[in-house]
Design an enzyme around this catalytic site. Structure first.
Site, mmCIF file in Angstrom:
data_model
loop_
_atom_site.group_PDB
_atom_site.id
_atom_site.type_symbol
_atom_site.label_atom_id
_atom_site.label_comp_id
_atom_site.label_asym_id
_atom_site.label_seq_id
_atom_site.Cartn_x
_atom_site.Cartn_y
_atom_site.Cartn_z
ATOM 1 N N TYR A 1 0.832 -1.203 0.000
ATOM 2 C CA TYR A 1 0.000 0.000 0.000
ATOM 3 C C TYR A 1 0.862 1.246 0.000
ATOM 4 O O TYR A 1 2.078 1.190 0.194
ATOM 5 C CB TYR A 1 -0.962 -0.005 1.197
ATOM 6 C CG TYR A 1 -0.306 0.298 2.536
ATOM 7 C CD1 TYR A 1 0.545 -0.614 3.145
ATOM 8 C CD2 TYR A 1 -0.524 1.518 3.181
ATOM 9 C CE1 TYR A 1 1.151 -0.332 4.365
ATOM 10 C CE2 TYR A 1 0.081 1.810 4.407
ATOM 11 C CZ TYR A 1 0.920 0.875 4.990
ATOM 12 O OH TYR A 1 1.525 1.157 6.189
ATOM 13 N N LEU B 1 11.092 1.032 7.371
ATOM 14 C CA LEU B 1 10.515 1.506 6.117
ATOM 15 C C LEU B 1 11.172 2.847 5.800
ATOM 16 O O LEU B 1 11.197 3.735 6.659
ATOM 17 C CB LEU B 1 9.005 1.701 6.255
ATOM 18 C CG LEU B 1 8.371 2.195 4.958
ATOM 19 C CD1 LEU B 1 8.212 1.043 3.975
ATOM 20 C CD2 LEU B 1 7.036 2.871 5.203
#
Ligand code: PDD
Length: 288
Positions: A39, A210
């Site tokens: 996503y 991330l």
């Protein structure tokens, strides 16, 4: 009806624009069954997607990492975002994009026959951090990072992040600061920044965090402000002794963390490096 989610808002699902309350996927979707998907969360200001190219580059990397077929070329993604924004009369919001491996008989391995990925997009209402949050800063707690070893992929398999965020909620603070083997990784849904001796520090870009789209942006803002920036391993002790801590994400932008584990960080107030980076962030938004 889902509380807080307007059912009539327009979303995109597999080639169609629909009302949110009409958008349905199969229970055999591998996103639902295995969390097998990726996503993106793209903030929108003045009707414009902020750092869209960087978000789409990361989306490409996430798809490649999971070997999910790319559903669109770059122009196709930009067109989808623009169509979603055009159908939702929203100046400030979030574009959410999700791609899963698609629908197949339940079996752990990738489907042996070609399967079309499931593509979903929506625009959600969102309010940027309030003046109060910016002025007062946030509170956080330290926790061990118990997530998997592919945190660099923006995957919808977010159970570790969900459990981490709930620990913050249970402790009545805003975010967690996670450590793996005694070194800083990141928040539950944010990157964490440390200021020590006038230097801005962030953990290295590897499989343990991330790489936020704001990771690169903060580096640019630091360079513009003449703040030395170093990307390296940061020990828990360095975090505990930091002059300033801050976090960044699409939805939190840049905010100071002024209390960690109930103790003040530095002066206990948002610090001067935060103020400089925050001003740079605001200038980038204003220039959109
Ligand atoms: N989260 N690290 C994690 C684990 C994240 O989930 C996020 C973003 C970030 C910051 O990335 P960016 O600067 O690209 O927003 C770092 C989004 C906002 C979310 O899951 O809602």
């Amino acid at each position: 009806m889902i509380p807080g989610v307007p059912g009539e808002s327009q979303v995109y699902l597999n080639g169609e624009f629909l009302r949110l309350d009409e958008a349905k996927i199969s229970v055999l979707d591998r996103g639902f069954i295995f969390g097998d998907g990726i996503y993106e969360v793209v903030p929108v200001y003045q009707g414009n997607a902020f750092r869209m190219a960087e978000h789409l580059n990361r989306l490409d990397r996430s798809l490649a990492a999971l070997r999910i077929a790319q559903p669109f070329d770059r122009a196709g993604w930009i067109d989808l975002i623009q169509q979603l924004l055009a159908r939702t009369d929203m100046e400030t919001g979030i574009v959410y994009l999700q791609v899963t491996r698609g629908v197949a008989k339940r079996d752990h391995q990738f489907p042996s026959v070609p399967v079309a990925p499931t593509v979903f997009g929506m625009v959600s209402a969102w309010s940027p951090p309030t003046a109060g949050q910016r002025a007062k800063g946030l509170a956080a707690i330290s926790i061990p990072d118990e997530r998997w070893l592919h945190c660099e992929i923006k995957s919808v398999s977010l159970l570790g992040n969900v459990l981490a965020k709930q620990q913050a909620v249970d402790a009545q603070v805003d975010e967690v600061v996670q450590f793996r083997d005694g070194y800083l990784t990141e928040g539950s849904s944010t990157n964490i920044w440390v200021v020590s001796d006038g230097k801005l520090l962030a953990p290295p870009k590897n499989n343990l965090i991330l790489e936020g789209i704001r990771y690169g942006l903060m580096g640019e803002l630091a360079a513009e402000a003449g703040i030395p920036f170093e990307s390296r391993r940061i020990s828990q002790q360095e975090v505990e002794q930091a002059d300033e801590l801050m976090l960044s994400s699409a939805t939190k932008e840049v905010l100071a963390i002024v209390s960690l584990d109930g103790k003040p960080v530095g002066s206990g107030k948002p610090g001067p490096v935060f103020e400089q980076l925050r001003a740079g962030y605001d200038a980038r938004i204003a220039a959109l």
